[in-house]
Design a protein around this motif. Structure first.
Motif, short mmCIF file in Angstrom:
data_model
loop_
_atom_site.label_atom_id
_atom_site.label_comp_id
_atom_site.label_asym_id
_atom_site.label_seq_id
_atom_site.Cartn_x
_atom_site.Cartn_y
_atom_site.Cartn_z
N ARG A 103 0.88 -1.18 0.04
CA ARG A 103 0.09 0.04 0.21
C ARG A 103 0.95 1.35 -0.09
O ARG A 103 1.80 1.35 0.89
N LEU A 104 0.96 2.19 -0.76
CA LEU A 104 1.30 3.27 -1.10
C LEU A 104 0.28 4.42 -0.78
O LEU A 104 -0.67 4.53 -1.47
N MET A 105 0.68 5.37 0.22
CA MET A 105 -0.06 6.40 0.52
C MET A 105 0.32 7.59 -0.21
O MET A 105 1.56 8.24 -0.22
N LEU A 106 -0.67 8.13 -0.97
CA LEU A 106 -0.24 9.38 -2.00
C LEU A 106 -0.60 10.73 -1.44
O LEU A 106 -1.20 10.78 -0.59
N GLY A 107 -0.06 11.82 -1.91
CA GLY A 107 -0.23 13.02 -1.50
C GLY A 107 -1.52 13.68 -1.54
O GLY A 107 -1.87 14.55 -0.90
N GLN A 164 3.55 11.96 -4.80
CA GLN A 164 2.73 13.13 -4.86
C GLN A 164 1.22 12.83 -5.58
O GLN A 164 0.11 13.18 -5.13
N ASP A 165 1.31 12.29 -6.60
CA ASP A 165 0.08 11.85 -7.36
C ASP A 165 -0.15 10.18 -8.04
O ASP A 165 -1.17 10.13 -8.51
N GLY A 166 1.04 9.42 -7.63
CA GLY A 166 0.88 7.95 -8.07
C GLY A 166 1.44 7.64 -9.44
O GLY A 166 1.23 6.65 -10.08
#
Length: 275
Positions: A103-107, A164-166
């Motif tokens: 899981r990657l948490m984006l800006g 920042q935006d994936g």
């Protein structure tokens, strides 16, 4: 040119996993291995086929000289879950592992999910591209890039994900910074099922940059190797290839140069002046 041969199992079908698996088998047979700097010259009689940048924040196994194999190898498996576990805290709260899910948490508040698929159907009956695992391999905190490695049944892939935006950039290998950290460059060659990773990538690090990334994939038989960054606008590389119908392989110097905001790839015969 460097040649390596081995009998591959279905989980060792990429060049990287071969270097980890086949070369590491000599670890128990030889105690005469010594760490070598990535920038050190290759000793006479050795095939130094590993050279990996260490520009990210995450830990990676050392590259060592193996006296028996007369080659370089990783000190341990560079794709182990233990290394991903050590990498995740380097991101702060930007990455997490939940079982088979990265899981990657984006800006922008969204969560980008990468789900493993190691089912029997996917890995034994095909389509084999559906058999895959994801790993957080590295993190570049200054510009918030997350490097994700994807292992398929018979190949692998690298994604440079902008936190920042994936946005994803497909690259051929772990990248390294230009001198001023304006660009990340990835250069790699391999022979075999993962030969889609032959080529060159240059990605801008500034999230607000309007300059496009540069992506080049080998055309025909071309093996590209990183030499050095000369400046933020010039990347020196080397290509091993066949010129025209000549069956002999030759090494040519080459470079990727930024001119008027565009990257251009040039190669020229050895001994000739730069174009």
């Amino acid at each position: 040119m460097k040649f390596i041969s081995a009998v591959l199992t279905f989980r060792e079908m990429t060049m990287r996993m071969f270097l980890v698996g086949a070369l590491s088998t000599s670890m128990g047979a030889s105690n005469a291995s010594a760490e070598t700097s990535l920038d050190a010259p290759c000793p006479a009689g050795f095939s130094c086929s590993l050279s990996e940048p260490r520009d990210g924040a995450c830990p990676h196994p050392a590259i060592v000289l193996d006296e028996q194999a007369k080659s370089t190898r990783y000190e341990s498996d560079p794709f182990s879950r233990a290394l991903e576990k050590a990498c995740i805290p380097k991101t702060g709260a930007l990455a997490a592992r939940r079982g088979g899910e990265l899981r990657l948490m984006l800006g922008n508040g969204a969560v980008k999910l990468y789900k493993d698929n190691q089912s029997k159907k996917a890995c034994e009956k095909g389509p084999y591209e559906s058999c895959k695992t994801y790993m957080l391999y590295d993190y570049f905190p200054e510009h918030r890039f997350l490097l994700v490695h994807i292992m398929y049944y018979e190949s692998d892939q690298w994604l440079l994900v902008r936190q920042q935006d994936g946005k994803e950039e497909h690259i051929v290998a772990p990248p390294r910074y230009s001198p001023g950290k304006k660009w990340l460059a990835s250069v790699f060659w391999t022979e075999g099922p993962s030969d889609g990773n032959n080529g060159i990538d240059i990605v801008p690090t500034n999230v607000d940059s309007t300059e496009p990334a540069f992506h080049y994939r080998s055309k025909g038989y071309e093996l590209w190797e990183y030499v050095r960054w000369e400046s933020d606008d010039r990347l020196s590389v080397k290509v091993t290839w066949r010129v025209g119908n000549d069956p002999e392989l030759v090494d040519w110097p080459a470079e990727v140069v930024r001119v008027n905001g565009q990257w251009q790839l040039h190669r020229w015969p050895p001994g000739s002046p730069r174009p």
